[in-house]
Design a protein around this motif. Sequence first.
Motif, PDB file in Angstrom:
ATOM      1  N   GLU A   1       9.878 -13.801  18.453  1.00 39.31           N
ATOM      2  CA  GLU A   1      10.947 -14.632  18.010  1.00 39.31           C
ATOM      3  C   GLU A   1      12.404 -14.260  18.679  1.00 39.31           C
ATOM      4  OE1 GLU A   1      11.325 -15.801  13.814  1.00 39.31           O
ATOM      5  OE2 GLU A   1       9.197 -15.268  13.419  1.00 39.31           O
ATOM      6  N   GLU A   2      12.291 -13.131  19.347  1.00 36.82           N
ATOM      7  CA  GLU A   2      13.519 -12.435  19.746  1.00 36.82           C
ATOM      8  C   GLU A   2      13.679 -13.139  21.259  1.00 36.82           C
ATOM      9  OE1 GLU A   2      15.899 -10.944  18.557  1.00 36.82           O
ATOM     10  OE2 GLU A   2      14.690 -10.704  16.536  1.00 36.82           O
ATOM     11  N   PRO A   3      14.874 -13.601  21.883  1.00 34.01           N
ATOM     12  CA  PRO A   3      14.811 -14.094  23.157  1.00 34.01           C
ATOM     13  C   PRO A   3      14.408 -13.211  24.127  1.00 34.01           C
ATOM     14  CG  PRO A   3      16.959 -13.864  21.992  1.00 34.01           C
ATOM     15  CD  PRO A   3      15.940 -13.497  20.974  1.00 34.01           C
ATOM     16  N   THR A   4      13.669 -13.539  25.113  1.00 33.96           N
ATOM     17  CA  THR A   4      13.508 -12.628  26.323  1.00 33.96           C
ATOM     18  C   THR A   4      14.846 -12.885  27.402  1.00 33.96           C
ATOM     19  OG1 THR A   4      12.212 -14.379  27.600  1.00 33.96           O
ATOM     20  CG2 THR A   4      11.146 -13.036  25.990  1.00 33.96           C
ATOM     21  N   GLU A   5      14.788 -12.002  28.297  1.00 36.11           N
ATOM     22  CA  GLU A   5      15.920 -11.982  29.392  1.00 36.11           C
ATOM     23  C   GLU A   5      15.553 -13.346  30.272  1.00 36.11           C
ATOM     24  OE1 GLU A   5      18.595 -10.192  29.954  1.00 36.11           O
ATOM     25  OE2 GLU A   5      18.180  -9.659  28.028  1.00 36.11           O
ATOM     26  N   GLU A   6      14.309 -13.682  30.639  1.00 33.37           N
ATOM     27  CA  GLU A   6      14.020 -14.897  31.238  1.00 33.37           C
ATOM     28  C   GLU A   6      14.427 -16.057  30.346  1.00 33.37           C
ATOM     29  OE1 GLU A   6      11.725 -12.431  30.689  1.00 33.37           O
ATOM     30  OE2 GLU A   6      11.460 -11.492  32.387  1.00 33.37           O
ATOM     31  N   GLU A   7      14.197 -16.083  29.069  1.00 30.54           N
ATOM     32  CA  GLU A   7      14.706 -17.179  28.376  1.00 30.54           C
ATOM     33  C   GLU A   7      16.227 -17.527  28.500  1.00 30.54           C
ATOM     34  OE1 GLU A   7      10.867 -17.565  24.976  1.00 30.54           O
ATOM     35  OE2 GLU A   7      12.678 -16.283  24.653  1.00 30.54           O
ATOM     36  N   ILE A   8      16.821 -16.547  28.342  1.00 28.39           N
ATOM     37  CA  ILE A   8      18.411 -16.538  28.412  1.00 28.39           C
ATOM     38  C   ILE A   8      18.821 -17.166  29.794  1.00 28.39           C
ATOM     39  CG2 ILE A   8      20.526 -15.257  28.155  1.00 28.39           C
ATOM     40  CD1 ILE A   8      19.148 -13.370  26.112  1.00 28.39           C
ATOM     41  N   ASP A   9      17.991 -16.527  30.654  1.00 27.14           N
ATOM     42  CA  ASP A   9      18.471 -16.806  32.091  1.00 27.14           C
ATOM     43  C   ASP A   9      18.140 -18.287  32.161  1.00 27.14           C
ATOM     44  OD1 ASP A   9      19.336 -13.960  32.628  1.00 27.14           O
ATOM     45  OD2 ASP A   9      17.357 -13.725  33.537  1.00 27.14           O
ATOM     46  N   GLY A  10      17.156 -18.925  31.837  1.00 25.17           N
ATOM     47  CA  GLY A  10      16.787 -20.238  32.002  1.00 25.17           C
ATOM     48  C   GLY A  10      17.907 -20.982  31.406  1.00 25.17           C
ATOM     49  N   GLN A  11      18.169 -20.737  30.127  1.00 29.56           N
ATOM     50  CA  GLN A  11      19.031 -21.593  29.581  1.00 29.56           C
ATOM     51  C   GLN A  11      20.388 -21.547  30.082  1.00 29.56           C
ATOM     52  OE1 GLN A  11      19.113 -23.014  26.050  1.00 29.56           O
ATOM     53  NE2 GLN A  11      16.950 -23.023  26.240  1.00 29.56           N
ATOM     54  N   ILE A  12      20.949 -20.340  30.745  1.00 30.86           N
ATOM     55  CA  ILE A  12      22.065 -20.229  31.531  1.00 30.86           C
ATOM     56  C   ILE A  12      22.107 -21.093  32.633  1.00 30.86           C
ATOM     57  CG2 ILE A  12      23.500 -18.732  32.865  1.00 30.86           C
ATOM     58  CD1 ILE A  12      23.126 -16.587  30.564  1.00 30.86           C
ATOM     59  N   LYS A  13      20.905 -21.033  33.367  1.00 27.89           N
ATOM     60  CA  LYS A  13      20.671 -21.861  34.616  1.00 27.89           C
ATOM     61  C   LYS A  13      20.864 -23.419  34.229  1.00 27.89           C
ATOM     62  CE  LYS A  13      17.401 -22.697  38.494  1.00 27.89           C
ATOM     63  NZ  LYS A  13      17.768 -24.139  38.516  1.00 27.89           N
TER      64      LYS A  13
END
Length: 512
Positions: free
Chosen positions: A133-145
């Motif tokens: 349930e914790e956000p991964t770095e890849e997920e955060i990067d994807g949202q920022i993109k």
Amino acid sequence: MESKVEALEANRKKVAVTVDAAEVDSRIKAQYKDFARKYHFPGFRKGKAPRPVIDSVLGKEAVAATVTEDIISSLYPLALDDNDLVVMGQPEFEDTDDMVEQGKPYRFAFTVETRPEFELVSYEPLSVKLPSEEPTEEEIDGQIKELLDYYYTFEDCADDAQAGEGGFVEVALDVKDAEGQDVAALSTDSRLYEMGGGLFPKSFDEALMDMRKGDAKTVEIDFSEPSMMASSLEGVGACTVEIEVKQLKEKVLPELDDEWAKTTAGFEGGVKELRERVASSVKEQKQGLFSTIRENEALYALQERLQGEPPAGMAEQQEQELLQNFFMQIQQSGLTFDQYLAQNGLTPETFHGDLKRQAADVVAQDLALDAWARHNDIQVSDADITAEFEKSGVEDPAALEKEWREQGRIAGLRASIKRSRAIEDIVSSLQVETLAPGEKLNSARASEASEDAASAASEQTASAKDAKGAKHTKTELNKMKVAELREYADSIGVESKGLKKAELVEAVLAAE
């Protein structure tokens, strides 16, 4: 009424029904009264003709035949529900010439095919793997993109670049219909066109593939072929299109740094605050989806425990139901089947293949849930049934329940409630491990190529509005990706170049 069930071969059941003499007599009496009111008998006022007169005029067996037919048609559904039988197909009644007689009980029998009963290899608690349930770095990067994608700009490509390499093409179009008349909705001195975006038919993209800056060609394009613009171009079929490539462009995203995060995105804490806020948003999104993911994974894990193969006929019936629901939803959204396929990159073959896999999964999961409910003796009372109708929101739930009971539909509803309680029971004891990086969900592995056609159709509503040229709300426009919004703006004559997304939304609203 009494009923007995005899198990036959291949999931078939014989149901014998006995109607006591008192009910037979009551129905015969009521039928004579009905005939007396319904027909005119010379010498008697309506409703007053005696039985011998009715028998003489209508025939000695008229009442008996009508009551017999009424008893069979009205009581066989009740016999199904009394014995909790969920049937497949129509009942087969035993051949008989017997009719009801005054003062005697009446018996009839029929055979039905019922849903098969399977067992599971185990009824122990299920174990599944779920993402953290914790956000991964890849997920955060994807949202920022995605955020950066709202603020992209265009840069000119090299003069020798080809349109087929992807990206955007600035074109001038001169479009003439079959009669040589200008098609004003398509002709333009300048349109920024995204390759592969689906705005125009695929044949248009194919014509652009080998073109470079300054190239020109004349091609034949059938604008009735599937595309986002197809339904807004009613009556426009095959056209002659003169294409001139003015410039090839590529999309350039802004550089992510503290200055951009502060001045453009509005995060005073710079990139650090931006990532923290995005992480919080991703976590909230994941938590909202987790109950559905958990249930889906449990269903696929349960399906793997099913012993035996469900009958092909059940999957075919489920496929038809899914197909009917799908077409109802795309009709409501305004899409045609061809437009749906084009927008989702599907062929009719892949669509039907996905639908077959989904239908097979639904059937197997339902049978597995039935097995779990039987093994754990999950019960549904009449009060539970009544409560279900009260929750339906209809004006008269009692009348609807009465109608369903008369139609023999309660057994199916009871089975559905049992399945719902079974999945609740399964999820409550679910053992959960965390997916390893790169590891896929069980449901994704089981049907990686498959989509839920009905749900996906409802998500196409905004795109359908584009195709129809309908007006949008501000919220709908804000939900569109910038590239889609720019394409749509260009298609309705709004100059999108240099506009930020918020400015573009206002310009489109004003144009519409």
